[in-house]
Motif scaffolding. Structure first.
Motif, PDB file in Angstrom:
ATOM      1  N   VAL A  60      -0.742   1.350   2.465  1.00  0.00           N
ATOM      2  CA  VAL A  60      -0.495   2.706   1.981  1.00  0.00           C
ATOM      3  C   VAL A  60      -0.026   3.520   3.172  1.00  0.00           C
ATOM      4  O   VAL A  60      -0.579   3.416   4.273  1.00  0.00           O
ATOM      5  CB  VAL A  60      -1.761   3.325   1.347  1.00  0.00           C
ATOM      6  CG1 VAL A  60      -1.632   4.831   1.211  1.00  0.00           C
ATOM      7  CG2 VAL A  60      -2.026   2.713  -0.017  1.00  0.00           C
ATOM      8  N   ALA A  61       1.005   4.327   2.929  1.00  0.00           N
ATOM      9  CA  ALA A  61       1.524   5.243   3.950  1.00  0.00           C
ATOM     10  C   ALA A  61       1.084   6.653   3.612  1.00  0.00           C
ATOM     11  O   ALA A  61       1.105   7.061   2.444  1.00  0.00           O
ATOM     12  CB  ALA A  61       3.046   5.175   3.996  1.00  0.00           C
ATOM     13  N   SER A  62       0.680   7.394   4.639  1.00  0.00           N
ATOM     14  CA  SER A  62       0.277   8.790   4.463  1.00  0.00           C
ATOM     15  C   SER A  62       1.081   9.672   5.400  1.00  0.00           C
ATOM     16  O   SER A  62       1.408   9.275   6.522  1.00  0.00           O
ATOM     17  CB  SER A  62      -1.212   8.965   4.772  1.00  0.00           C
ATOM     18  OG  SER A  62      -1.990   8.216   3.880  1.00  0.00           O
ATOM     19  N   VAL A  63       1.377  10.864   4.918  1.00  0.00           N
ATOM     20  CA  VAL A  63       2.030  11.891   5.724  1.00  0.00           C
ATOM     21  C   VAL A  63       1.154  13.128   5.620  1.00  0.00           C
ATOM     22  O   VAL A  63       0.815  13.563   4.517  1.00  0.00           O
ATOM     23  CB  VAL A  63       3.464  12.187   5.217  1.00  0.00           C
ATOM     24  CG1 VAL A  63       4.072  13.357   5.969  1.00  0.00           C
ATOM     25  CG2 VAL A  63       4.342  10.950   5.335  1.00  0.00           C
ATOM     26  N   ASP A  64       0.763  13.656   6.766  1.00  0.00           N
ATOM     27  CA  ASP A  64      -0.110  14.832   6.810  1.00  0.00           C
ATOM     28  C   ASP A  64      -1.380  14.619   5.985  1.00  0.00           C
ATOM     29  O   ASP A  64      -1.845  15.517   5.277  1.00  0.00           O
ATOM     30  CB  ASP A  64       0.629  16.078   6.322  1.00  0.00           C
ATOM     31  CG  ASP A  64       1.848  16.402   7.186  1.00  0.00           C
ATOM     32  OD1 ASP A  64       1.791  16.153   8.416  1.00  0.00           O
ATOM     33  OD2 ASP A  64       2.850  16.891   6.635  1.00  0.00           O
ATOM     34  N   GLY A  65      -1.923  13.409   6.052  1.00  0.00           N
ATOM     35  CA  GLY A  65      -3.172  13.096   5.375  1.00  0.00           C
ATOM     36  C   GLY A  65      -3.053  12.831   3.882  1.00  0.00           C
ATOM     37  O   GLY A  65      -4.044  12.558   3.222  1.00  0.00           O
ATOM     38  N   ARG A  66      -1.847  12.874   3.341  1.00  0.00           N
ATOM     39  CA  ARG A  66      -1.640  12.647   1.909  1.00  0.00           C
ATOM     40  C   ARG A  66      -0.936  11.310   1.692  1.00  0.00           C
ATOM     41  O   ARG A  66       0.125  11.054   2.275  1.00  0.00           O
ATOM     42  CB  ARG A  66      -0.805  13.781   1.327  1.00  0.00           C
ATOM     43  CG  ARG A  66      -0.495  13.616  -0.144  1.00  0.00           C
ATOM     44  CD  ARG A  66       0.051  14.909  -0.727  1.00  0.00           C
ATOM     45  NE  ARG A  66       0.742  14.718  -1.974  1.00  0.00           N
ATOM     46  CZ  ARG A  66       0.168  14.440  -3.129  1.00  0.00           C
ATOM     47  NH1 ARG A  66      -1.123  14.291  -3.191  1.00  0.00           N
ATOM     48  NH2 ARG A  66       0.894  14.311  -4.220  1.00  0.00           N
ATOM     49  N   ALA A  67      -1.514  10.462   0.849  1.00  0.00           N
ATOM     50  CA  ALA A  67      -0.920   9.160   0.539  1.00  0.00           C
ATOM     51  C   ALA A  67       0.373   9.375  -0.227  1.00  0.00           C
ATOM     52  O   ALA A  67       0.386  10.015  -1.280  1.00  0.00           O
ATOM     53  CB  ALA A  67      -1.896   8.312  -0.262  1.00  0.00           C
ATOM     54  N   VAL A  68       1.479   8.820   0.315  1.00  0.00           N
ATOM     55  CA  VAL A  68       2.796   9.035  -0.298  1.00  0.00           C
ATOM     56  C   VAL A  68       3.581   7.748  -0.524  1.00  0.00           C
ATOM     57  O   VAL A  68       4.698   7.796  -1.027  1.00  0.00           O
ATOM     58  CB  VAL A  68       3.662  10.017   0.529  1.00  0.00           C
ATOM     59  CG1 VAL A  68       3.029  11.399   0.571  1.00  0.00           C
ATOM     60  CG2 VAL A  68       3.913   9.480   1.928  1.00  0.00           C
ATOM     61  N   GLY A  69       3.018   6.603  -0.156  1.00  0.00           N
ATOM     62  CA  GLY A  69       3.764   5.360  -0.340  1.00  0.00           C
ATOM     63  C   GLY A  69       2.862   4.152  -0.338  1.00  0.00           C
ATOM     64  O   GLY A  69       1.740   4.195   0.182  1.00  0.00           O
ATOM     65  N   MET A  70       3.359   3.079  -0.958  1.00  0.00           N
ATOM     66  CA  MET A  70       2.587   1.844  -1.050  1.00  0.00           C
ATOM     67  C   MET A  70       3.531   0.653  -1.108  1.00  0.00           C
ATOM     68  O   MET A  70       4.691   0.781  -1.502  1.00  0.00           O
ATOM     69  CB  MET A  70       1.710   1.856  -2.300  1.00  0.00           C
ATOM     70  CG  MET A  70       2.519   1.928  -3.595  1.00  0.00           C
ATOM     71  SD  MET A  70       1.534   2.214  -5.065  1.00  0.00           S
ATOM     72  CE  MET A  70       0.864   0.627  -5.341  1.00  0.00           C
ATOM     73  N   VAL A  71       3.010  -0.502  -0.727  1.00  0.00           N
ATOM     74  CA  VAL A  71       3.761  -1.753  -0.811  1.00  0.00           C
ATOM     75  C   VAL A  71       2.791  -2.907  -0.612  1.00  0.00           C
ATOM     76  O   VAL A  71       1.714  -2.735  -0.024  1.00  0.00           O
ATOM     77  CB  VAL A  71       4.895  -1.806   0.239  1.00  0.00           C
ATOM     78  CG1 VAL A  71       4.347  -1.949   1.656  1.00  0.00           C
ATOM     79  CG2 VAL A  71       5.889  -2.913  -0.069  1.00  0.00           C
ATOM     80  N   SER A  72       3.191  -4.072  -1.093  1.00  0.00           N
ATOM     81  CA  SER A  72       2.412  -5.293  -0.856  1.00  0.00           C
ATOM     82  C   SER A  72       3.340  -6.423  -0.453  1.00  0.00           C
ATOM     83  O   SER A  72       4.494  -6.482  -0.882  1.00  0.00           O
ATOM     84  CB  SER A  72       1.666  -5.737  -2.124  1.00  0.00           C
ATOM     85  OG  SER A  72       0.628  -4.859  -2.436  1.00  0.00           O
ATOM     86  N   GLY A  73       2.800  -7.310   0.326  1.00  0.00           N
ATOM     87  CA  GLY A  73       3.440  -8.586   0.610  1.00  0.00           C
ATOM     88  C   GLY A  73       2.541  -9.661   0.024  1.00  0.00           C
ATOM     89  O   GLY A  73       1.319  -9.591   0.187  1.00  0.00           O
ATOM     90  N   VAL A  74       3.118 -10.613  -0.689  1.00  0.00           N
ATOM     91  CA  VAL A  74       2.336 -11.695  -1.300  1.00  0.00           C
ATOM     92  C   VAL A  74       3.044 -13.022  -1.084  1.00  0.00           C
ATOM     93  O   VAL A  74       4.271 -13.089  -1.010  1.00  0.00           O
ATOM     94  CB  VAL A  74       2.093 -11.466  -2.814  1.00  0.00           C
ATOM     95  CG1 VAL A  74       1.238 -10.238  -3.058  1.00  0.00           C
ATOM     96  CG2 VAL A  74       3.401 -11.353  -3.573  1.00  0.00           C
ATOM     97  N   ARG A  75       2.248 -14.052  -1.009  1.00  0.00           N
ATOM     98  CA  ARG A  75       2.814 -15.388  -0.891  1.00  0.00           C
ATOM     99  C   ARG A  75       3.469 -15.789  -2.206  1.00  0.00           C
ATOM    100  O   ARG A  75       3.109 -15.283  -3.270  1.00  0.00           O
ATOM    101  CB  ARG A  75       1.732 -16.392  -0.531  1.00  0.00           C
ATOM    102  CG  ARG A  75       1.221 -16.196   0.884  1.00  0.00           C
ATOM    103  CD  ARG A  75       0.233 -17.239   1.218  1.00  0.00           C
ATOM    104  NE  ARG A  75      -0.974 -16.987   0.425  1.00  0.00           N
ATOM    105  CZ  ARG A  75      -2.146 -17.523   0.671  1.00  0.00           C
ATOM    106  NH1 ARG A  75      -2.288 -18.358   1.658  1.00  0.00           N
ATOM    107  NH2 ARG A  75      -3.189 -17.250  -0.067  1.00  0.00           N
TER     108      ARG A  75
END
Length: 173
Positions: A60-75
């Protein structure tokens, strides 16, 4: 400043908020539908299980303490290939480098794990996502992915070569 956090299954509530936002705001981009994750599908154990997929890498990516993005890597079932899935950047995080950083972190993880290729599927017509992926070294493979929930469109597979030079195997965590 963009902060990246690696999630564990104990972070399921944070993941849940972003995933539901993604499926609401950008339903056109996902093979899953919001209804699949609501009602009976909206259970803590299901969210925990999603983050506990063997060998997965969830960010999860946060900017100024607010979660603004997500991603996963999977086999994947393919030897030395990893798939990038569940990519989403909220409107307030777009244009700030969040997507690029998330993609880069998954690529670094996959490369360190010994993968030779990072793959993803993008919905036909999702030009902003395609631009993000092309900017990060992905190219179309010509393969078609899954049929979208509308029963009309298909995902398109893109891939990026990795060095895969790590002595670690992608089958290990």
């Amino acid at each position: 400043m963009i902060e990246i956090r690696v999630l564990t299954e104990d972070d399921w509530a944070l993941w849940r908020v972003l995933r539901l936002q993604a499926l609401t705001e950008a339903a056109y981009a996902f093979g899953s539908q919001l209804a699949d994750w609501q009602g009976e599908g909206d259970r803590e154990e299901r969210w925990r299980a999603r983050l506990a997929l063997p060998g997965s890498y969830n960010l999860v990516a946060s900017v100024d303490g607010r979660a603004v993005g997500m991603v996963s890597g999977v086999r994947t079932d393919e030897v030395r290939a990893v798939e990038l899935i569940s990519m989403y950047v909220a409107p307030e995080g777009r244009g700030r480098g969040v997507g690029d950083l998330l993609v880069r972190r998954v690529a670094e993880w996959a490369d360190e794990a010994g993968a030779a290729e990072l793959r993803l599927s993008v919905t036909e017509g999702n030009t902003k996502a395609r631009e993000l992926y092309e900017r990060n070294g992905f190219h179309e493979t010509g393969e078609l992915g899954d049929l979208m929930p509308d029963g009309l469109r298909r995902e398109q597979v893109m891939a990026r070569r990795l060095t895969g030079s790590s002595s670690k195997s992608i089958s290990s965590n």
